[in-house]
Design a protein around this motif. Sequence first.
Motif, PDB file in Angstrom:
ATOM      1  N   LYS A 203      -4.624  -9.299  12.248  1.00 49.38           N
ATOM      2  CA  LYS A 203      -5.335  -8.042  12.058  1.00 49.38           C
ATOM      3  C   LYS A 203      -4.406  -6.979  11.481  1.00 49.38           C
ATOM      4  O   LYS A 203      -4.802  -6.198  10.608  1.00 49.38           O
ATOM      5  N   GLU A 204      -3.164  -6.941  11.966  1.00 49.02           N
ATOM      6  CA  GLU A 204      -2.201  -5.983  11.430  1.00 49.02           C
ATOM      7  C   GLU A 204      -1.996  -6.216   9.938  1.00 49.02           C
ATOM      8  O   GLU A 204      -1.975  -5.276   9.137  1.00 49.02           O
ATOM      9  N   THR A 205      -1.834  -7.482   9.554  1.00 49.56           N
ATOM     10  CA  THR A 205      -1.648  -7.808   8.140  1.00 49.56           C
ATOM     11  C   THR A 205      -2.879  -7.432   7.332  1.00 49.56           C
ATOM     12  O   THR A 205      -2.773  -6.896   6.218  1.00 49.56           O
ATOM     13  N   LYS A 206      -4.055  -7.711   7.886  1.00 47.12           N
ATOM     14  CA  LYS A 206      -5.311  -7.378   7.200  1.00 47.12           C
ATOM     15  C   LYS A 206      -5.389  -5.884   6.903  1.00 47.12           C
ATOM     16  O   LYS A 206      -5.675  -5.478   5.760  1.00 47.12           O
ATOM     17  N   TYR A 207      -5.123  -5.056   7.909  1.00 49.68           N
ATOM     18  CA  TYR A 207      -5.233  -3.615   7.703  1.00 49.68           C
ATOM     19  C   TYR A 207      -4.083  -3.076   6.855  1.00 49.68           C
ATOM     20  O   TYR A 207      -4.256  -2.109   6.104  1.00 49.68           O
ATOM     21  N   LYS A 208      -2.919  -3.725   6.928  1.00 50.82           N
ATOM     22  CA  LYS A 208      -1.810  -3.319   6.050  1.00 50.82           C
ATOM     23  C   LYS A 208      -2.188  -3.575   4.598  1.00 50.82           C
ATOM     24  O   LYS A 208      -1.920  -2.738   3.714  1.00 50.82           O
ATOM     25  N   ASN A 209      -2.815  -4.710   4.322  1.00 47.06           N
ATOM     26  CA  ASN A 209      -3.255  -5.006   2.954  1.00 47.06           C
ATOM     27  C   ASN A 209      -4.303  -3.999   2.483  1.00 47.06           C
ATOM     28  O   ASN A 209      -4.297  -3.578   1.315  1.00 47.06           O
ATOM     29  N   GLN A 210      -5.197  -3.606   3.409  1.00 49.31           N
ATOM     30  CA  GLN A 210      -6.190  -2.592   3.054  1.00 49.31           C
ATOM     31  C   GLN A 210      -5.524  -1.261   2.733  1.00 49.31           C
ATOM     32  O   GLN A 210      -5.913  -0.571   1.780  1.00 49.31           O
ATOM     33  N   MET A 211      -4.512  -0.894   3.525  1.00 47.41           N
ATOM     34  CA  MET A 211      -3.790   0.348   3.268  1.00 47.41           C
ATOM     35  C   MET A 211      -3.094   0.303   1.909  1.00 47.41           C
ATOM     36  O   MET A 211      -3.118   1.277   1.150  1.00 47.41           O
ATOM     37  N   ASP A 212      -2.478  -0.845   1.603  1.00 48.29           N
ATOM     38  CA  ASP A 212      -1.792  -0.984   0.315  1.00 48.29           C
ATOM     39  C   ASP A 212      -2.772  -0.851  -0.843  1.00 48.29           C
ATOM     40  O   ASP A 212      -2.474  -0.223  -1.866  1.00 48.29           O
ATOM     41  N   ARG A 213      -3.960  -1.450  -0.687  1.00 55.41           N
ATOM     42  CA  ARG A 213      -4.965  -1.353  -1.753  1.00 55.41           C
ATOM     43  C   ARG A 213      -5.469   0.082  -1.905  1.00 55.41           C
ATOM     44  O   ARG A 213      -5.710   0.550  -3.026  1.00 55.41           O
ATOM     45  N   GLN A 214      -5.627   0.775  -0.791  1.00 60.71           N
ATOM     46  CA  GLN A 214      -6.063   2.169  -0.865  1.00 60.71           C
ATOM     47  C   GLN A 214      -5.027   3.035  -1.562  1.00 60.71           C
ATOM     48  O   GLN A 214      -5.361   3.892  -2.390  1.00 60.71           O
ATOM     49  N   HIS A 215      -3.750   2.799  -1.240  1.00 57.27           N
ATOM     50  CA  HIS A 215      -2.689   3.577  -1.893  1.00 57.27           C
ATOM     51  C   HIS A 215      -2.616   3.256  -3.381  1.00 57.27           C
ATOM     52  O   HIS A 215      -2.418   4.150  -4.211  1.00 57.27           O
ATOM     53  N   ALA A 216      -2.775   1.969  -3.717  1.00 64.35           N
ATOM     54  CA  ALA A 216      -2.758   1.580  -5.127  1.00 64.35           C
ATOM     55  C   ALA A 216      -3.941   2.196  -5.868  1.00 64.35           C
ATOM     56  O   ALA A 216      -3.800   2.642  -7.018  1.00 64.35           O
ATOM     57  N   LYS A 217      -5.088   2.220  -5.223  1.00 68.48           N
ATOM     58  CA  LYS A 217      -6.279   2.812  -5.832  1.00 68.48           C
ATOM     59  C   LYS A 217      -6.056   4.290  -6.146  1.00 68.48           C
ATOM     60  O   LYS A 217      -6.357   4.755  -7.260  1.00 68.48           O
ATOM     61  N   LYS A 218      -5.496   5.001  -5.197  1.00 66.92           N
ATOM     62  CA  LYS A 218      -5.210   6.424  -5.411  1.00 66.92           C
ATOM     63  C   LYS A 218      -4.197   6.596  -6.540  1.00 66.92           C
ATOM     64  O   LYS A 218      -4.337   7.486  -7.386  1.00 66.92           O
ATOM     65  N   HIS A 219      -3.186   5.731  -6.562  1.00 64.17           N
ATOM     66  CA  HIS A 219      -2.159   5.815  -7.596  1.00 64.17           C
ATOM     67  C   HIS A 219      -2.765   5.557  -8.978  1.00 64.17           C
ATOM     68  O   HIS A 219      -2.447   6.253  -9.949  1.00 64.17           O
ATOM     69  N   ILE A 220      -3.630   4.552  -9.077  1.00 66.84           N
ATOM     70  CA  ILE A 220      -4.264   4.236 -10.363  1.00 66.84           C
ATOM     71  C   ILE A 220      -5.085   5.420 -10.856  1.00 66.84           C
ATOM     72  O   ILE A 220      -4.992   5.822 -12.029  1.00 66.84           O
ATOM     73  N   LEU A 221      -5.879   6.011  -9.966  1.00 70.30           N
ATOM     74  CA  LEU A 221      -6.730   7.128 -10.368  1.00 70.30           C
ATOM     75  C   LEU A 221      -5.905   8.328 -10.819  1.00 70.30           C
ATOM     76  O   LEU A 221      -6.219   8.966 -11.840  1.00 70.30           O
ATOM     77  N   ASN A 222      -4.829   8.626 -10.093  1.00 62.94           N
ATOM     78  CA  ASN A 222      -3.976   9.754 -10.472  1.00 62.94           C
ATOM     79  C   ASN A 222      -3.290   9.496 -11.809  1.00 62.94           C
ATOM     80  O   ASN A 222      -3.210  10.387 -12.668  1.00 62.94           O
ATOM     81  N   ALA A 223      -2.795   8.263 -11.989  1.00 66.53           N
ATOM     82  CA  ALA A 223      -2.090   7.937 -13.228  1.00 66.53           C
ATOM     83  C   ALA A 223      -3.029   7.997 -14.427  1.00 66.53           C
ATOM     84  O   ALA A 223      -2.657   8.512 -15.496  1.00 66.53           O
ATOM     85  N   VAL A 224      -4.238   7.468 -14.274  1.00 65.45           N
ATOM     86  CA  VAL A 224      -5.205   7.485 -15.383  1.00 65.45           C
ATOM     87  C   VAL A 224      -5.584   8.910 -15.734  1.00 65.45           C
ATOM     88  O   VAL A 224      -5.682   9.284 -16.908  1.00 65.45           O
ATOM     89  N   GLN A 225      -5.753   9.750 -14.709  1.00 59.57           N
ATOM     90  CA  GLN A 225      -6.103  11.150 -14.945  1.00 59.57           C
ATOM     91  C   GLN A 225      -5.001  11.883 -15.706  1.00 59.57           C
ATOM     92  O   GLN A 225      -5.268  12.777 -16.513  1.00 59.57           O
ATOM     93  N   GLN A 226      -3.756  11.459 -15.486  1.00 59.21           N
ATOM     94  CA  GLN A 226      -2.617  12.106 -16.139  1.00 59.21           C
ATOM     95  C   GLN A 226      -2.211  11.431 -17.454  1.00 59.21           C
ATOM     96  O   GLN A 226      -1.165  11.736 -18.010  1.00 59.21           O
TER      97      GLN A 226
END
Length: 332
Positions: A203-226
């Motif tokens: 479960k820890e690994t599952k939620y860590k992967n979700q956190m990583d995907r959320q951070h990557a998603k935010k990073h992608i959106l910010n980078a594309v906007q810039q």
Amino acid sequence: MQIVFLNTFEKPGEEQQVASAQLSICERQGVWAVLWMEGKETSENPQTWFEGTSWEEMITAFRHGIARVMGEGYAPIIDGMLDERRTAAGSFLSMLQCYGELYAEQGLFQSLREWRRAKAVAEKRSAYLISTNRMLWMISAFVPRTEEELLQIPGWGTAKHAAYSAEVLAITSEANRTTEFPLQWVTEQLDPAAYTQWLFKQKETKYKNQMDRQHAKKHILNAVQQGGTLDQLEAELELSRRELLDRIEQMEQEGYDFESLVARELAPVPEDEQQLVWDALSLVGDKYLKPVLQQVYGSPETTESNNSVDQLYERLRLIRLRFRRSQTNKAV
């Protein structure tokens, strides 16, 4: 700051002592915080698991932290936050997976990994499509020697069996085995504490992967906007080009607009070439890109030498993003 959730956790300590901790979710003017406070820590110095405005990211960080501390032995007074009660249908499968990870024979596991690597190269496929690590761990722990035994390994289906059973059994036949089939004995021999710890680690690994995907998603959106590019995102996120495009396609399906990125990446591509791809998508459909590639560029052997097949597929995927958006707009 307003406390919207509070729970107490306890963990058995030395000499029958009980260690306690408190977990809270707080909110102030739209900013969420997940706070963990152990023992003698004061409310002025808690551990901050999360602080931000996203409810989705907050919940994921909350669950990730709970899985981690419960794996360390803490138990909540209010139970059920992770839905950790295991059903009878799923428990035996997870026990086999746990036993495989804990008791895999490392020499056999490495031999199987080498076989998988060679097979993936020969078939030009990703290694995980040949077999996952989890499956190789179970094979290494249980050491099947017949086709009937190999089919008892969870996930080893008829397609894999037809393609690879002879090769895998040739490897396992040379390894020692101390256990037997069928595998029902695992439910008795697997240490309950080790199994519980393993479950929380999953479960820890599952939620860590979700956190990583959320951070990557935010990073992608910010980078594309810039004004960022695929090259920039690939380097910053350390993702393969294919995985990066997979993420972008999924986010596009969720409603995010990547037209600015598509326009930047396709700027060097001639308009008439883009139109040919568009026409091919209209003709043969957008589900599979190989027919589109063949329609526009011919077979891989006849493509231009300065454009690799991977580059052409990337080009097709970007045009498909635009094509699918146009079809969605028409439907609306």
